[in-house]
Design a protein around this motif. Structure first.
Motif, short mmCIF file in Angstrom:
data_model
loop_
_atom_site.label_atom_id
_atom_site.label_comp_id
_atom_site.label_asym_id
_atom_site.label_seq_id
_atom_site.Cartn_x
_atom_site.Cartn_y
_atom_site.Cartn_z
N THR A 220 0.85 -1.19 0.00
CA THR A 220 0.00 0.00 0.00
C THR A 220 0.89 1.23 0.00
O THR A 220 1.81 1.34 0.82
N LEU A 221 0.62 2.14 -0.92
CA LEU A 221 1.40 3.38 -1.01
C LEU A 221 0.89 4.37 0.04
O LEU A 221 -0.29 4.74 0.03
N CYS A 222 1.76 4.79 0.93
CA CYS A 222 1.40 5.72 2.01
C CYS A 222 2.27 6.97 1.91
O CYS A 222 3.49 6.88 1.71
N ILE A 223 1.63 8.11 2.05
CA ILE A 223 2.32 9.41 2.07
C ILE A 223 2.02 10.04 3.43
O ILE A 223 0.88 10.43 3.69
N ASN A 224 3.02 10.13 4.27
CA ASN A 224 2.86 10.68 5.60
C ASN A 224 3.55 12.04 5.69
O ASN A 224 4.62 12.25 5.09
N PHE A 225 2.97 12.95 6.45
CA PHE A 225 3.58 14.25 6.69
C PHE A 225 3.15 14.74 8.07
O PHE A 225 2.09 14.36 8.58
N ASN A 254 8.40 17.25 6.80
CA ASN A 254 8.68 15.86 7.19
C ASN A 254 7.81 14.88 6.39
O ASN A 254 6.99 14.14 6.94
N VAL A 255 8.01 14.90 5.08
CA VAL A 255 7.24 14.06 4.18
C VAL A 255 7.97 12.73 3.98
O VAL A 255 9.19 12.70 3.80
N ARG A 256 7.21 11.66 4.01
CA ARG A 256 7.77 10.33 3.79
C ARG A 256 6.80 9.52 2.93
O ARG A 256 5.63 9.35 3.29
N VAL A 257 7.30 9.02 1.81
CA VAL A 257 6.53 8.17 0.90
C VAL A 257 7.03 6.74 1.08
O VAL A 257 8.23 6.47 0.89
N MET A 258 6.13 5.83 1.43
CA MET A 258 6.52 4.47 1.76
C MET A 258 5.60 3.46 1.08
O MET A 258 4.45 3.77 0.75
N LEU A 259 6.13 2.27 0.90
CA LEU A 259 5.35 1.10 0.50
C LEU A 259 5.21 0.21 1.73
O LEU A 259 6.18 -0.39 2.19
N VAL A 260 3.99 0.15 2.25
CA VAL A 260 3.72 -0.58 3.49
C VAL A 260 3.02 -1.88 3.15
O VAL A 260 2.11 -1.90 2.29
N PRO A 261 3.39 -3.00 3.76
CA PRO A 261 2.67 -4.26 3.50
C PRO A 261 1.19 -4.13 3.86
O PRO A 261 0.84 -3.63 4.93
N SER A 262 0.33 -4.56 2.96
CA SER A 262 -1.11 -4.46 3.17
C SER A 262 -1.55 -5.45 4.24
O SER A 262 -1.09 -6.60 4.29
N LEU A 263 -2.45 -4.99 5.10
CA LEU A 263 -2.98 -5.85 6.15
C LEU A 263 -3.94 -6.88 5.55
O LEU A 263 -4.76 -6.57 4.69
N GLU A 279 7.72 1.25 9.31
CA GLU A 279 6.50 0.61 8.83
C GLU A 279 6.69 -0.10 7.50
O GLU A 279 6.02 -1.09 7.23
N GLY A 280 7.56 0.39 6.64
CA GLY A 280 7.72 -0.22 5.33
C GLY A 280 8.93 0.31 4.60
O GLY A 280 9.85 0.89 5.20
N PHE A 281 8.94 0.12 3.28
CA PHE A 281 10.05 0.54 2.44
C PHE A 281 9.88 2.02 2.08
O PHE A 281 8.85 2.42 1.53
N VAL A 282 10.88 2.82 2.39
CA VAL A 282 10.82 4.26 2.14
C VAL A 282 11.23 4.53 0.70
O VAL A 282 12.36 4.22 0.29
#
Length: 317
Positions: A220-225, A254-263, A279-282
């Motif tokens: 899952t593509l996640c964009i956190n800030f 503080n932006v981080r784009v990650m690929l997180v394993p889907s639940l 949480e996942g691959f940055v």
């Protein structure tokens, strides 16, 4: 009193109550009762009034809106300061979900309204300001698009809500007609648009997340800030056929784009990411990100009002 006991009635009459208050100093009794009622009313306004308003709004909105679920935990407003406060806002449907932990918006109604002011002026005063804490936006499906593709290619419907597509297409056609009518009226009288009342909107987001994916995808593509400072305004369009241009300017920290394993993923992942951090691959990480997004709103194209130049060359055989 004896007559009341003989009749078997234990409810005091008005005369008995008046005599009791006179005998025990009625001013002190009424003061005690008023104090208890005032404390109860203050406790209700402080802890329960906003929650009850949120419950009422939740029931009313879900009764009127049938294409999703809307939840409002608490809601309160102040007319004098133009402030609206809310908590635990949820919107969930078959395609996406929006969650807001809490926030407030301020509408500065006391500012002078000038209908002759340019509605495309980005330097105009901010009349609407919003602050949001804990914003989450998750896109996990595209039911309308998938159902439309199945209908176009003649495939068997596999979407849970296939019957809504025809209704939504008709609804979109009705919206297109209404948009054309609104375009006509707005072109004739620009001061009647809401953009003349609210030319600039500012929004601050504390701790946000954007997610794209579902359990049928391994990642899952996640964009956190952490913080976002956004400003929305409009400008004249780049083409004379369009109505106006949406512009969103902002800054993310503080932006981080990650690929997180889907639940609860139901697919097997063949290629593992090279390394995991938290949480996942940055994929990308940055302390400051500047955003500039613009999009034109299409207008009404009337070919009978458009004149094309005549060809300058005549070909002869």
């Amino acid at each position: 009193m004896d007559h009341r006991k003989e009749n078997g009635s234990f409810v005091p009459s008005f005369t008995d109550l008046e005599g009791f208050l006179t005998e025990h100093d009625s001013n002190v009794v009424w003061l005690f009762v008023a104090t208890i009622l005032s404390c109860g009313w203050i406790i209700y306004l402080t802890y329960y009034n906003s929650r009850n308003l949120g419950l009422i709004l939740t029931l009313v909105l879900n009764r009127l809106y049938k294409n999703g679920y809307i939840h409002i935990g608490s809601f309160s407003f102040s007319v004098l300061s133009g402030k609206v406060m809310f908590r635990e806002i949820y919107y969930i449907n078959e395609d996406l979900s929006i969650r807001i932990q809490d926030g407030f918006l301020i509408f500065r109604w006391w500012k002078m309204y000038n209908p002759k002011q340019k509605q495309h002026d980005p330097r105009a005063e901010t009349r609407l300001y919003m602050t949001v804490n804990g914003f989450e936006f998750h896109v996990y499906n595209r039911c309308d698009l998938y159902a439309h593709l199945e209908e176009v290619f003649g495939l068997e419907p596999t979407i849970i809500f296939p019957k809504k597509v025809g209704r939504k297409i008709k609804k979109h056609e009705g919206k297109d007609k209404s948009n054309l009518e609104s375009a006509k009226t707005e072109t004739q009288d620009p001061s009647s648009s809401w953009r003349s009342l609210i030319p600039v909107i500012k929004m601050d987001i504390n701790t946000g997340r954007l997610a794209f994916g579902n359990r049928f995808l391994p990642q899952t593509l996640c964009i956190n800030f952490d913080d976002a400072f956004l400003t929305y305004t409009t400008k004249p369009p780049s083409s004379h056929l369009d109505r106006f241009m949406h512009i969103v300017k902002g800054k993310l920290e503080n932006v981080r784009v990650m690929l997180v394993p889907s639940l609860k993923a139901v697919v097997v992942q063949n290629d593992e990411p090279p390394r995991l951090m938290g949480e996942g691959f940055v994929v990308m990480q940055s302390n400051d990100v500047d955003i500039y997004y613009y999009m034109d709103t299409p207008g009404m194209f009337e070919p009978w009002l458009t004149t094309f130049p005549s060809p300058s060359h005549i070909w002869e055989h």
